[in-house]
Design a protein around this motif. Structure first.
Motif, PDB file in Angstrom:
ATOM      1  N   VAL A 149      12.150   8.409 -12.459  1.00  0.00           N
ATOM      2  CA  VAL A 149      10.914   8.115 -11.732  1.00  0.00           C
ATOM      3  C   VAL A 149      10.428   6.764 -12.248  1.00  0.00           C
ATOM      4  CG1 VAL A 149       8.533   8.809 -11.303  1.00  0.00           C
ATOM      5  CG2 VAL A 149      10.333  10.546 -11.435  1.00  0.00           C
ATOM      6  N   THR A 150      10.290   5.811 -11.352  1.00  0.00           N
ATOM      7  CA  THR A 150       9.973   4.443 -11.759  1.00  0.00           C
ATOM      8  C   THR A 150       8.688   3.950 -11.115  1.00  0.00           C
ATOM      9  OG1 THR A 150      11.260   3.463  -9.954  1.00  0.00           O
ATOM     10  CG2 THR A 150      12.423   3.895 -12.025  1.00  0.00           C
ATOM     11  N   SER A 151       8.086   2.981 -11.782  1.00  0.00           N
ATOM     12  CA  SER A 151       6.925   2.285 -11.232  1.00  0.00           C
ATOM     13  C   SER A 151       6.904   0.886 -11.827  1.00  0.00           C
ATOM     14  CB  SER A 151       5.629   3.024 -11.579  1.00  0.00           C
ATOM     15  OG  SER A 151       4.496   2.271 -11.164  1.00  0.00           O
ATOM     16  N   PHE A 152       7.000  -0.123 -10.967  1.00  0.00           N
ATOM     17  CA  PHE A 152       6.995  -1.514 -11.414  1.00  0.00           C
ATOM     18  C   PHE A 152       5.813  -2.249 -10.798  1.00  0.00           C
ATOM     19  CE2 PHE A 152      11.391  -0.153 -11.786  1.00  0.00           C
ATOM     20  CZ  PHE A 152      11.698  -0.573 -13.066  1.00  0.00           C
ATOM     21  N   LEU A 153       5.287  -3.224 -11.512  1.00  0.00           N
ATOM     22  CA  LEU A 153       4.133  -3.972 -11.040  1.00  0.00           C
ATOM     23  C   LEU A 153       4.458  -4.731  -9.751  1.00  0.00           C
ATOM     24  CD1 LEU A 153       2.738  -5.370 -14.418  1.00  0.00           C
ATOM     25  CD2 LEU A 153       1.843  -3.458 -13.066  1.00  0.00           C
ATOM     26  N   GLN A 154       3.509  -4.717  -8.858  1.00  0.00           N
ATOM     27  CA  GLN A 154       3.636  -5.419  -7.589  1.00  0.00           C
ATOM     28  C   GLN A 154       3.144  -6.862  -7.736  1.00  0.00           C
ATOM     29  OE1 GLN A 154       5.235  -3.643  -4.972  1.00  0.00           O
ATOM     30  NE2 GLN A 154       5.548  -2.502  -6.877  1.00  0.00           N
ATOM     31  N   PRO A 155       3.366  -7.730  -6.722  1.00  0.00           N
ATOM     32  CA  PRO A 155       3.039  -9.167  -6.857  1.00  0.00           C
ATOM     33  C   PRO A 155       1.644  -9.481  -7.361  1.00  0.00           C
ATOM     34  CG  PRO A 155       4.344  -8.820  -4.889  1.00  0.00           C
ATOM     35  CD  PRO A 155       4.076  -7.457  -5.451  1.00  0.00           C
ATOM     36  N   LYS A 156       0.638  -8.669  -7.035  1.00  0.00           N
ATOM     37  CA  LYS A 156      -0.720  -8.930  -7.507  1.00  0.00           C
ATOM     38  C   LYS A 156      -1.038  -8.220  -8.816  1.00  0.00           C
ATOM     39  CE  LYS A 156      -2.733  -9.984  -2.995  1.00  0.00           C
ATOM     40  NZ  LYS A 156      -3.838  -9.658  -2.037  1.00  0.00           N
ATOM     41  N   GLY A 157       0.005  -7.694  -9.480  1.00  0.00           N
ATOM     42  CA  GLY A 157      -0.205  -7.017 -10.752  1.00  0.00           C
ATOM     43  C   GLY A 157      -0.645  -5.572 -10.625  1.00  0.00           C
ATOM     44  N   VAL A 158      -0.607  -5.032  -9.414  1.00  0.00           N
ATOM     45  CA  VAL A 158      -1.011  -3.644  -9.190  1.00  0.00           C
ATOM     46  C   VAL A 158       0.180  -2.732  -9.477  1.00  0.00           C
ATOM     47  CG1 VAL A 158      -1.850  -1.997  -7.466  1.00  0.00           C
ATOM     48  CG2 VAL A 158      -2.642  -4.374  -7.429  1.00  0.00           C
ATOM     49  N   PRO A 159      -0.012  -1.619 -10.194  1.00  0.00           N
ATOM     50  CA  PRO A 159       1.105  -0.689 -10.434  1.00  0.00           C
ATOM     51  C   PRO A 159       1.667  -0.164  -9.123  1.00  0.00           C
ATOM     52  CG  PRO A 159      -0.757  -0.176 -11.872  1.00  0.00           C
ATOM     53  CD  PRO A 159      -1.240  -1.194 -10.875  1.00  0.00           C
ATOM     54  N   GLY A 160       2.974  -0.132  -9.029  1.00  0.00           N
ATOM     55  CA  GLY A 160       3.608   0.383  -7.833  1.00  0.00           C
ATOM     56  C   GLY A 160       3.532   1.898  -7.772  1.00  0.00           C
ATOM     57  N   VAL A 161       3.633   2.435  -6.575  1.00  0.00           N
ATOM     58  CA  VAL A 161       3.659   3.883  -6.378  1.00  0.00           C
ATOM     59  C   VAL A 161       4.920   4.433  -7.031  1.00  0.00           C
ATOM     60  CG1 VAL A 161       3.821   5.718  -4.644  1.00  0.00           C
ATOM     61  CG2 VAL A 161       2.321   3.760  -4.259  1.00  0.00           C
ATOM     62  N   ALA A 162       4.825   5.570  -7.686  1.00  0.00           N
ATOM     63  CA  ALA A 162       5.986   6.178  -8.333  1.00  0.00           C
ATOM     64  C   ALA A 162       7.079   6.459  -7.303  1.00  0.00           C
ATOM     65  CB  ALA A 162       5.562   7.465  -9.030  1.00  0.00           C
TER      66      ALA A 162
END
Length: 526
Positions: free
Chosen positions: A375-388
């Protein structure tokens, strides 16, 4: 087929879409310095994830430093093979997630505190400082204060602390001069000095004598690229180092602190200057005082502006204090097992650390993912955590597992770091300087003793009468022990002591004994 490195978007490919998810997972390089977490139970694929991330970052030109706890990560130095027993599974996974299985070796430099399976990696007590050393030895606050005094006096006296022998000599000097130092710096007791010396002895048996010395590791030698522009992967052999977990954790914390202090401010670079993987990260926080945890939190928060990406690798997110866990924006969670009530609590805590996905229950997914899935979550372009997301981690391009001894020797022989670090240096430092001062004090005491004997001959009162047995006058009486004999006795002791010191200087054991009496001799000379 998906590209591992996409320069246009500044991303590296992490894994393909899992069940219910159509978009591949990528790591945004300019946000990689927001740090990361790789967690999961034993055997769920954490090491392979670490290996593939190290490969991807190296391909992006990012140097990597990681600790090889089990010896498995040495395979990064050799290309994978279609003859390997896992090739079929790897090929199937690569086809499923849409990437080419491009077997290749990566540029690797091996390091080892013991200098057996890698180039020796050293630091000095002066560089580590009294606070981290006290943490390393488990000292009390009072003992840490005495250690700080020893470092302060060494600095003021111009006595470099470059290895354990230097520190031991300095502590003996502090113990011998405890009364004078207490007036300037606060209470210094011989009991505290003795406790520190015992802790140093334990540290020495755990390998501290190998860790402390010169040439000390230069950080520039970790931040390098090969002629193809790939980041160098620095592998610290930690299989033996793990038998001294406090030494392991403190050394890596020192390295992080050095990076924080020496690297310039960069703001938000387009990719990290260095990626630092801290395997078995729970060892850093076990029994750690709050002050140390605060220091780690500070380093994690501020070192991102130096371009350093830190990845903590451990079994459960609950191994990481919340203050530090909150700094980790990129997360890969492999399977956790919930066999006990404590496991179930840890599972729920792990699920709460992710941005919820309406398509599946995160706690259930963490239990269900198989080996090589996460189960992963990586930061999106604006620094917002991505959905799992449920992600299939891509297979490694390098060899999975350890390499042969002859392959390791060949890599070490071809490394230009051997000429820099393989031969230890023993510069003039506190140990030698204090020994010389002691020798000079002993020689002065010996000379004073000889002079005292000569003075006694001239101070002898004249005889009145004749020798015993002549029958005339009074028999010979030796001079009364009023002044000269008392001085002669004291000088004789000093002379004997000085000669003993001179004889002791011929051996390492003798030098250690000599350092123990330095304080009193220097006081007499003054």
């Amino acid at each position: 087929m998906a590209a591992i490195l996409d320069d246009a978007t500044g991303t590296v490919f992490v894994g393909g879409a899992g069940p219910g998810h159509a978009t591949p997972e990528t790591l945004l390089l300019r946000l990689a310095n927001r740090h990361g977490l790789i967690a999961g139970a034993t055997g769920t694929g954490k090491t392979v994830t670490l290996q593939t991330l190290a490969e991807s970052l190296s391909l992006a030109g990012v140097p990597v430093f990681l600790a090889d706890v089990k010896g498995d990560l040495a395979g990064l130095a050799q290309a994978g093979s279609d003859q390997a027993k896992l090739h079929g599974a790897f090929q199937s996974r690569a086809t499923q997630i849409g990437v080419d299985l491009d077997y290749q070796a990566f540029p690797v430099t091996f390091w080892d505190v013991w200098g057996e399976t890698g180039h020796p990696v050293r630091t000095t007590p002066a560089e580590m400082g009294p606070v981290l050393l006290s943490r390393l030895m488990g000292l009390t606050d009072v003992q840490e204060g005495v250690m700080t005094i020893a470092f302060r006096v060494a600095d003021q006296e111009g006595l470099p602390l470059l290895d354990l022998a230097d520190l031991q000599a300095m502590l003996i000097w502090v113990g011998q001069n405890a009364a004078d130092l207490s007036l300037r710096y606060g209470n210094v007791t011989r009991a505290s000095v003795g406790a520190i010396q015992r802790a140093l002895l334990v540290l020495e048996t755990e390998g501290g004598d190998r860790l402390f010395g010169e040439p000390a590791l230069a950080l520039d030698h970790l931040i390098r690229r090969d002629d193809q522009g790939r980041g160098m992967i620095n592998i610290l052999s930690a299989s033996r180092l793990m038998t001294a977990p406090r030494l392991y954790a403190t050394f890596l914390l020192w390295l992080l602190s050095e990076l924080f202090e020496e690297l310039p401010e960069l703001g938000d670079p387009d990719r990290p200057v260095l990626a630092f993987f801290f395997d078995e990260a729970h060892l850093l926080f076990d029994d750690a005082p709050k002050a140390l945890i605060d220091k780690i939190e500070q380093v994690a928060r501020l070192i991102r502006s130096k371009g350093v990406s830190i990845w903590f690798v451990t079994q459960s997110p609950t191994d990481i204090p919340d203050a530090v866990l909150g700094q980790l924006g990129n997360r890969v969670q492999h399977a956790l097992r919930a066999f006990t009530a404590k496991d179930q609590t840890a599972l729920r805590a792990a699920a709460q650390n992710y941005r919820q996905n309406p398509d599946f229950d995160i706690a259930e997914a963490i239990q269900q993912v198989g080996t090589g899935e996460a189960v992963t979550s990586f930061l999106q372009p604006k620094g917002v955590p991505g959905v799992a997301q449920r992600t299939l981690i891509r297979p490694p391009f390098s060899q999975l597992g350890p390499i042969a001894d002859d392959q390791r020797r060949a890599i070490l022989a071809g490394s230009d770091m051997g000429a820099v670090y393989d031969t230890a240096l023993d510069r003039d430092s506190a140990h030698e300087m204090l020994a010389r001062r002691t020798a000079e004090a002993g020689a002065a005491a010996s000379e004073a003793g000889a002079k005292g004997k000569d003075d006694d001959l001239f101070d002898m009162p004249p005889r009145t009468g004749t020798d015993k047995g002549t029958g005339r006058g009074r028999p010979y009486q030796p001079p009364k022990p009023a002044t000269a004999p008392a001085r002669g006795r004291s000088d004789s002791i000093a002379q004997t002591f000085g000669k003993s010191l001179a004889r002791q200087l011929g051996s390492r054991t003798g030098q250690a004994l000599v350092r123990g009496v330095l304080g009193s001799l220097l006081k007499k000379r003054r």
